[in-house]
Design an enzyme around this catalytic site. Sequence first.
Site, short mmCIF file in Angstrom:
data_model
loop_
_atom_site.label_atom_id
_atom_site.label_comp_id
_atom_site.label_asym_id
_atom_site.label_seq_id
_atom_site.Cartn_x
_atom_site.Cartn_y
_atom_site.Cartn_z
N GLU A 66 33.77 39.04 28.65
CA GLU A 66 34.77 39.72 29.49
C GLU A 66 35.07 41.10 28.92
OE1 GLU A 66 37.24 36.23 31.68
OE2 GLU A 66 37.93 36.72 29.70
N HIS A 106 45.22 43.23 36.83
CA HIS A 106 43.81 42.82 36.76
C HIS A 106 43.05 43.68 37.76
CE1 HIS A 106 40.16 40.49 36.74
NE2 HIS A 106 40.66 39.69 35.81
N ARG A 141 40.96 46.17 30.67
CA ARG A 141 41.38 46.22 32.08
C ARG A 141 42.41 47.30 32.40
NH1 ARG A 141 43.23 39.92 32.17
NH2 ARG A 141 41.01 39.60 32.06
N HIS A 166 49.10 40.94 37.02
CA HIS A 166 48.42 39.77 36.49
C HIS A 166 49.14 39.12 35.31
CE1 HIS A 166 44.93 37.27 35.79
NE2 HIS A 166 44.75 37.75 34.57
N ARG A 216 46.82 43.18 27.01
CA ARG A 216 46.21 41.94 26.51
C ARG A 216 44.68 41.97 26.66
NH1 ARG A 216 44.83 36.99 29.27
NH2 ARG A 216 45.44 38.08 31.16
#
Length: 530
Positions: free
Chosen positions: A119, A246, A293, A353, A388
């Site tokens: 990711e 997100h 992100r 998100h 995060r």
Amino acid sequence: MKENYNEVDVLIIGSGIAGLTAAIKLAQAFPQHSVVVITKNSNESNTRYTQGGIAVVIDLLNDSLEKHIDDTLLAGGGACDKNVVEMVINEAQERLNEIIEWGAEFDRVATGELSLGLEGGHTAKRIVHVKDFTGLHLEIVLLRKAATLSNLKIASHRFALDLITAVSEEKSTGSDWRTKCLGAYVLNEESGLIETYVSKVTILATGGAGQVYRTTTNPAIATGDGVAMAHRAHARIKDMAFVQFHPTGFSSSGKGSSFLISEAVRGYGAHLVNAQVERFMFRYDVRGELAPRDIVSRAIEQEKKSNDHYIFLDCRHLDQADLKMKFPTIVEQCQINKLDPQQDLIPVEPAAHYFCGGIDVDLKGRSSIDKLYACGECACTGLHGANRLASNSLLEAMVYAHHCFIDISEKLSQLDFTEQKPQPFRVSDTDCSTTLNVKLLRAELNELMSKKAAIVRSDVGLREALVKILKLKVVVEADYRNHAISVDTCELRNLVTVAQMVVEDSMNKKVNQGTFYNVDLVGVAALPNK
Ligand code: FAD
Ligand code: SIN
């Protein structure tokens, strides 16, 4: 409204991965003690919708704990607490083994090793998963495990209204007298009764607050209740400005609900393209689609503004059978929306998100209120900093649930119920229901937050937002005091509190970092030049 009184040794609010993990551990270790989990709905949580998985270093040939630590610190934009990052990542394998022992079955490759996904922001493959429904599987495992423990009760359709607090005789590490938590007032949605739960310790595990924005990946339960309750009880709250969007929520053209298209799909090779079907991410960051992100979400906003309104995920070049095998839920959701990933571009937009901020806790999960712990998304541990790293939150929830368990274990047998029965919960003596159009006010708040306090903020926008939020707060508080309690008004009240905290914290921030970006400031996270 009638009330009813209960004494429980441990009260846990929330039945996602954080609440259930703590509950199972405490109930197992203390079979003579009662553990009660209060939840709006035992089948609803952010946990249930997790797709990507849990970040754990497994492949020691290509990965290391140091790499995971560095990736987390880098994504966090300089705001992580390094001690916390090291602690969480060092404990990851242990917590993973535990949930596997409880029955979790993660995907494995043909040779039997765990299958590892990739990711954004990760420099190695390290995401353990169950196809694209990791969270649903984990919830089933945890609820099954919980059902085997006779001293653990899950009370569903219960809405925690407020914490019960009193002045503590003990002195805090700071100079002020501390508050202690004695339990919580809870609305039983089935009976309509308000229940008073008095406990020796209380854990808040109420999850996030994505519902404060118009477009979110979070389900309806994510209204920031725990953070709002803790705030009303004067607990320390931290970093509410750091809201993670997100990049790839499915774009339902402003209709609000946004199913997630996991970052793991980009990790698998999907591209982000603009309306000219041009891959644009490398213009913004050398990591392209797999940049952290915050960077991808800001790049999409910029691209939407300068090129066209539409951004798409392009999966057409991928092996379709394998895509369907790895991401069955996502492919099915596309089909429901009449899109075929083999032929069609999938419209995406950033969606609220994850709240990186929340109830400030120490390494043991203790809040600034005595006998009140917090873990999971409602807590701010210092792991995520200003942004995060993907798939670090399930891990954080497991680690901090464990730390709450350890600290509570050391003192539970010495704790007593309070000698004084708390006052019954009283807001209003009337049974009249609200006169507010709660749905409309909530939609207005969502719109305001999405326009003024989302991915790109400004001084003027934040000031305007605060004025409107404070006006709304006056209206909502007056209605709350003068009418019968309802979940809808309580959620609106909590969302207004969360919105206020996001905006005020944003106004206090002096530098752009991670998810927080104000055009009127300069700082480490300034928009990359196009
Ligand atoms: P939750 O799982 O949200 O549980 C909160 C609980 O509190 C719920 O049971 C709710 O009913 C209860 N509750 C709330 N308020 C009240 C109240 N007033 N009274 C009673 N009960 C209440 N993270 C990862 O690490 N990996 C991923 O792959 C990943 N994918 C994600 C995908 C999606 C679509 C979303 C939305 C999030 C994802 N995340 C992921 C983030 C992750 O899901 C959450 O951070 C994590 O699940 C939070 O767990 P939790 O136990 O703290 O809260
Ligand atoms: C995803 O699967 O993209 C979500 C992962 C996360 O939020 O950690």
